[in-house]
Design a protein around this motif. Structure first.
Motif, PDB file in Angstrom:
ATOM      1  N   VAL A   1      17.221   7.353   9.187  1.00  0.00           N
ATOM      2  CA  VAL A   1      18.535   7.070   8.458  1.00  0.00           C
ATOM      3  C   VAL A   1      19.576   6.891   9.426  1.00  0.00           C
ATOM      4  N   ASN A   2      19.883   5.860   9.809  1.00  0.00           N
ATOM      5  CA  ASN A   2      21.001   5.748  10.828  1.00  0.00           C
ATOM      6  C   ASN A   2      22.425   5.945  10.485  1.00  0.00           C
ATOM      7  N   ARG A   3      22.903   5.327   9.582  1.00  0.00           N
ATOM      8  CA  ARG A   3      24.291   5.628   8.837  1.00  0.00           C
ATOM      9  C   ARG A   3      24.159   6.736   8.023  1.00  0.00           C
ATOM     10  N   LEU A   4      25.475   7.696   8.443  1.00  0.00           N
ATOM     11  CA  LEU A   4      25.491   8.852   7.988  1.00  0.00           C
ATOM     12  C   LEU A   4      24.056   9.750   8.104  1.00  0.00           C
ATOM     13  N   GLY A   5      23.524   9.713   9.216  1.00  0.00           N
ATOM     14  CA  GLY A   5      22.332  10.648   9.466  1.00  0.00           C
ATOM     15  C   GLY A   5      22.130  11.713   9.045  1.00  0.00           C
ATOM     16  N   ASP A   6      23.313  12.716   8.869  1.00  0.00           N
ATOM     17  CA  ASP A   6      23.196  13.972   8.204  1.00  0.00           C
ATOM     18  C   ASP A   6      23.050  13.797   6.914  1.00  0.00           C
ATOM     19  N   ARG A   7      22.844  12.748   6.186  1.00  0.00           N
ATOM     20  CA  ARG A   7      22.307  12.863   5.069  1.00  0.00           C
ATOM     21  C   ARG A   7      20.790  12.605   4.929  1.00  0.00           C
ATOM     22  N   GLY A   8      20.101  12.376   6.049  1.00  0.00           N
ATOM     23  CA  GLY A   8      18.809  12.110   6.090  1.00  0.00           C
ATOM     24  C   GLY A   8      17.976  13.447   5.810  1.00  0.00           C
ATOM     25  N   VAL A   9      16.850  13.076   5.053  1.00  0.00           N
ATOM     26  CA  VAL A   9      15.915  14.171   4.727  1.00  0.00           C
ATOM     27  C   VAL A   9      14.609  13.623   4.873  1.00  0.00           C
ATOM     28  N   TYR A  10      13.747  14.307   5.336  1.00  0.00           N
ATOM     29  CA  TYR A  10      12.317  13.761   5.563  1.00  0.00           C
ATOM     30  C   TYR A  10      11.313  14.607   5.202  1.00  0.00           C
TER      31      TYR A  10
END
Lengths: 267, 267
Positions: free
Chosen positions: A14-23
């Protein structure tokens, strides 16, 4: 087994607003499992470079390890009419280029609320989305096919398969094609919390005095089950009422409490 | 102008259960306009043949003919952060291959109910989906960009744009990229009505006596608007309450009456 995650790669990161990415597997899998419909994208190879999107039912399971839970590695099962376009493309590419199997991207999205801030560019939505990149295989073994049919039916409404006329007969088995998608890469993106406004706007007293800011919760609601014209069973069965009540409550509560959950970054 | 339709082609023709296919502009446009989120698929060209799906906000309008209604030809506007992947791909393909612009497929789906029949293979959902195949152009003119920003904001919540700090300032304009998607092909697919069971199952008395059949209506519901921690406006403004109430009522009523609408074929 609850800490398994999909590795980050250039494909799923998740590049854009990467702090929202969950894996982590559990979060990604829950979003897919909790969605009535997923969107499946593929390249039919013949349509002037347009990819195609289909809304489909997509459910997760492991035929090899059927007791696996959502935090473990799972495959995504899709089904469809045997001669529909996606099935024709899958069959054709398995036949013509077995070393280059069909690739799909599958996305499930839940919108949990509209996020209203002081200026249009800070507006957002609370949402949960999962994106999976996978490789398609045709399911040909009878046992796996039956496993998938049960998984899909009970994935839409738990207990439904056992409460209908099963197993599917010969004609039904022949007219249904099951695809097994091996998940190569996956990630989720989640926004919760209240609006996030810029400092420059939060200093404008007049703007604050006149602009309502907040959240409008959105959730999927379930109506009362309605009998068909030929239904003879007077009471709606308990497994149906339970599903409707419990799932409806979970959806509503998630949306209505999303504002209190920590926000993952501005806007 | 209410009879305009998208022409059928090999690209947009609904092959499977073709009697559910709908091509008139108004129906296709209404499904897109009424969806908080659309799914946008494109080929980034570098990711091992996977197409990519993104959930985005997509709203319809005509900059040339701003008073056009939903039954008229419209473009689809998307927006995003200027250096997000989809925007980079759009910019790169406009630069490298202006004669071969970026193509997208955009899909909007509403699930209106679970359709429970006598046997798993006859199960279905009531739904409305629209699929658009289009060609992407970067919007560079200031006036069209502002038009699209207002269209998108008010497309999510009517009247919101005028009730916030506008216009977007220089930094906001620069960080936002708008895409205009010219709709090349489009179609919708709709299922309503009650379950459709096979004759072979409708003759099984024991099965009919024990299997509940019918519809579970599903719809998007709206919770009470919740103020942000820094909101100072005590009353929720009328344009917000009106939208929440009216849209919520329309969604609920559609789902709850879908069983009474004529079904478009079996399953």
């Amino acid at each position: 087994m609850s800490d398994l995650s999909y590795p980050k790669s250039k494909i799923n990161k998740v590049n854009r607003l990467g702090d929202r990415g969950v894996y982590d597997c559990k979060t990604v899998h829950e979003i897919i499992t909790g969605s009535q419909v997923v969107h499946v994208s593929f390249n039919p190879g013949s349509l002037e470079d347009y990819p195609v999107i289909l809304p489909m039912i997509g459910k997760l399971g492991s035929f090899e390890n059927p007791s696996a839970d959502l935090s473990e590695p799972l495959d995504l099962y899709l089904h469809g009419y045997v001669s529909s376009r996606i099935m024709n493309v899958a069959r054709q590419s398995a036949k013509d280029e077995p070393q280059k199997p069909m690739k799909v991207c599958v996305c499930a999205t839940k919108v949990d609320g509209l996020v209203l801030s002081l200026t249009p560019n800070s507006h957002s939505m609370n949402y949960r989305s999962a994106v999976v990149f996978g490789t398609v295989e045709l399911v040909t073994e009878l046992e796996e096919k039956l496993y998938a049919m049960r998984l899909i039916t009970n994935g839409v409404l738990p207990g439904r398969y056992e409460n209908t006329r099963v197993p599917p007969d010969g004609a039904e088995m022949q007219s249904t094609q099951i695809l097994r998608v091996t998940i190569d890469h996956a990630s989720a993106k989640i926004r919760t919390g209240e609006p996030g406004d810029y400092e420059k706007d939060l200093k404008r007293e007049e703007l604050l005095d006149k602009t309502w800011t907040g959240i409008i919760p959105l959730y999927q609601a379930f109506g009362e089950p309605q009998p068909s014209s030929y239904n003879r069973v007077k009471e709606v069965p308990e497994y149906i009422n339970k599903y409707v009540k419990e799932t409806g409550d979970v959806e509503k509560e998630y949306a209505e409490t999303a504002i209190t959950k920590q926000s993952a970054g501005k806007a």
